[in-house]
Structures are given as C-alpha cells and as structure tokens.
Design a protein around this motif. Structure first.
Motif, PDB file in Angstrom:
ATOM      1  N   PHE B   3     -48.406 -21.333  65.694  1.00  0.00           N
ATOM      2  CA  PHE B   3     -48.147 -20.176  64.841  1.00  0.00           C
ATOM      3  C   PHE B   3     -47.674 -20.620  63.459  1.00  0.00           C
ATOM      4  N   LEU B  20     -40.953 -15.287  69.542  1.00  0.00           N
ATOM      5  CA  LEU B  20     -42.066 -16.131  70.008  1.00  0.00           C
ATOM      6  C   LEU B  20     -41.591 -17.113  71.076  1.00  0.00           C
ATOM      7  N   TYR B  25     -43.901 -19.362  73.313  1.00  0.00           N
ATOM      8  CA  TYR B  25     -44.567 -20.105  72.241  1.00  0.00           C
ATOM      9  C   TYR B  25     -43.545 -20.969  71.508  1.00  0.00           C
TER      10      TYR B  25
END
Lengths: 171, 121
Positions: B3, B20, B25
């Motif tokens: 990201f 996230l 993530y």
C-alpha cells in the motif's frame, strides 16, 4: 460610512446548528470511539470555554463563518490517544496533539459542509488552523451569530462553536 | 500486498496504517503530499494507493491525474479518503481517475469493503 451590521435569522441558522451537532457526534462515535454527552447550547460570546487547544476552519459561499473546536490539554491528549491507537498512559507530543485536533476539526467541518451541500448550501472550506496555549481568547471579526455547543467526553469538556454570518439585510 | 498512503496529516496516516494493520496488511509506504506520493510510486511496486484530497504542494486530484499519466499506472487501484463528499466532488474525483471513495469519518469495516471492491474491480 460604516457598512450595515449583518442580520442573522436565528430560525434560519437552527438547522445548521443541529447539523453541526450531528456531525460532531458522528465524528466522535466513528473515529474517536466514544459517545458524547450534550450540554445546553450557549448563544453569544459572553461565556468562553476554558480551553488550551483550539482548532478552527473557515467556510464561505452561500453563507460564511467558522467552525471552532475547543478542548483542554487533557481532553486533546485523550482524543489524540484514541485517534492514534495509543495507550492512555502514553504522552503524545504537542505536534501530534495539534495535528489530531486539526484533523478532528477538519472532519467535523468537512462533514458539516457535505451535509449542508445536500440542502443547497455550497461552501468552500479553509485548511484547519490549531492554536495551543494557556491564556488566549478566540474572537471572530464578524457581527454574526455565535453558538457554542458543549459536550462531555468522559471527564473532559469539549466545545464546538458555529460562527455564522448571513446576508446583510438592506433597508 | 503493498500500500501507499498519501496524506498530509500524520494523524490520518496513522489511523489508516493502524486500520490496514488490523486488516492484516503490513507492507505500507507513506507520503505527505501528492509529489512525495509520485516519488514513492517510482521507488517500488505498489498494489493500492490510498490518498487524501486536500494536501499542500500537490493535492489528491493533481496526484491522481499525474499518476494516471505514468506508464503502467492507468489501472493501479486508487482509493480516495476525504471529507469532500458533495456530489460534484465525487464526480470530479472519478473523472480524475479515482477507483473508489471513502468519506471521513469512516469505520474499519468501510475501509475493508472499499479495499475488497477496488481489488475486485
């Protein structure tokens, strides 16, 4: 020759105040993860909150004014810890607190702008500014209506103020 | 899954990064404005960009237009996270090349739904 003072219609501004109140609840419920208790709104500028951290955003368009957010240092720290996912025992830095209060002010004012746009009020908003200190007074250079919305977040008092100037009534 | 989070507010970047992380993530780059974002995109592979709109130096719309003009970035998923949620704002963002849109304030569920939607796009 002096300009005529703006005339504010209380009935016209009441929906704006209710919208701002709803936006504040929404931002705190969603982002800070806490419910706010409400106090009685204060109209005028006779009573100023005891605040050390003040965020403000101006708006202009079909009407103009300011959205101002007030918190004590302790309240601002608690908000910052919640937003950043810090432990309440952690001590966020002053820049972190300033940025967090700026972002809270931005979200409240931004939501306010969006909701009012659905009612036909098209506004541009400024970037947030944050003032931190122990002995200062915020004043708006306008004769518009000032409405202070008091809230309680746990042990902390916070305030959201709407300063609004409507069109000048010409006689 | 890598990201790039572009926002001038360190608070908002932390909120998004924390969200996230909770979603599993961990490969996340950060940038403070659109210009920094463009630099980060050229540094290595990015699978999804999350950007703010109102930023100094280069705002989110300018950033997305510049990104879409780069070789191989025409279809890179871009999620815009902003308070600008009037109808005209959304139209402008979509025209600039935003894949999907998150309005502040948001919940982690909303972020998850939008990420899933842009990845399926």
């Amino acid at each position: 020759m002096a300009s005529p003072a703006p005339v504010v219609d209380r009935h016209a501004t009441q929906p704006l105040i209710e919208t701002l109140r709803a936006c504040t609840h929404d931002v705190f419920g969603t982002m800070v993860g806490t419910a706010l208790a409400e106090g009685t709104p204060l109209v005028g500028d006779a009573l100023r909150p005891q605040s050390n951290v003040v965020g403000q955003i101006g708006f202009g368009g079909s009407s103009s004014g300011l959205v101002v957010f007030y918190a004590t240092f302790a309240g601002a720290r608690a908000i910052t810890c919640s937003l950043l996912g810090l432990d309440t025992a952690d001590e966020p830095s002053k820049p972190e607190v300033a940025d967090a209060i700026g972002e809270i002010t931005n979200m409240i004012a931004g939501s306010f702008r969006t909701r009012m746009a659905t009612e036909g009020d098209a506004w541009a908003v400024s970037i947030p500014t944050v003032t931190m200190g122990s002995d200062f007074y915020m004043t708006a250079l306008t004769d518009g209506q000032r409405t202070m919305l008091p809230f309680r977040m746990d042990d902390h008092e916070i305030f959201v103020e709407l300063v609004i100037t409507t069109k000048v009534r010409r006689t | 899954m890598r990201f790039l989070v572009v926002d001038d507010s360190t608070t908002m970047r932390r909120i998004i990064v924390n969200t996230l992380n909770k979603l599993g993530y961990t490969e996340i780059m950060e940038a403070g404005n659109g210009r920094e974002g463009l630099d980060k995109v050229t540094e290595g592979p990015v699978d999804l960009v999350i950007t703010d709109w109102n930023m100094p130096e280069m705002n989110g719309i300018e950033f997305i237009r510049a990104l879409r003009a780069m070789d191989g970035k025409q279809h890179l998923p871009v999620l815009m996270v902003t308070t600008n949620a009037a109808k005209d704002d959304i139209v402008e963002a979509l025209r600039a090349g935003v894949t999907n849109y998150v309005v502040k304030p948001f919940t982690s569920d909303t972020i998850k739904e939008k990420i899933d939607a842009v990845l399926a796009h």
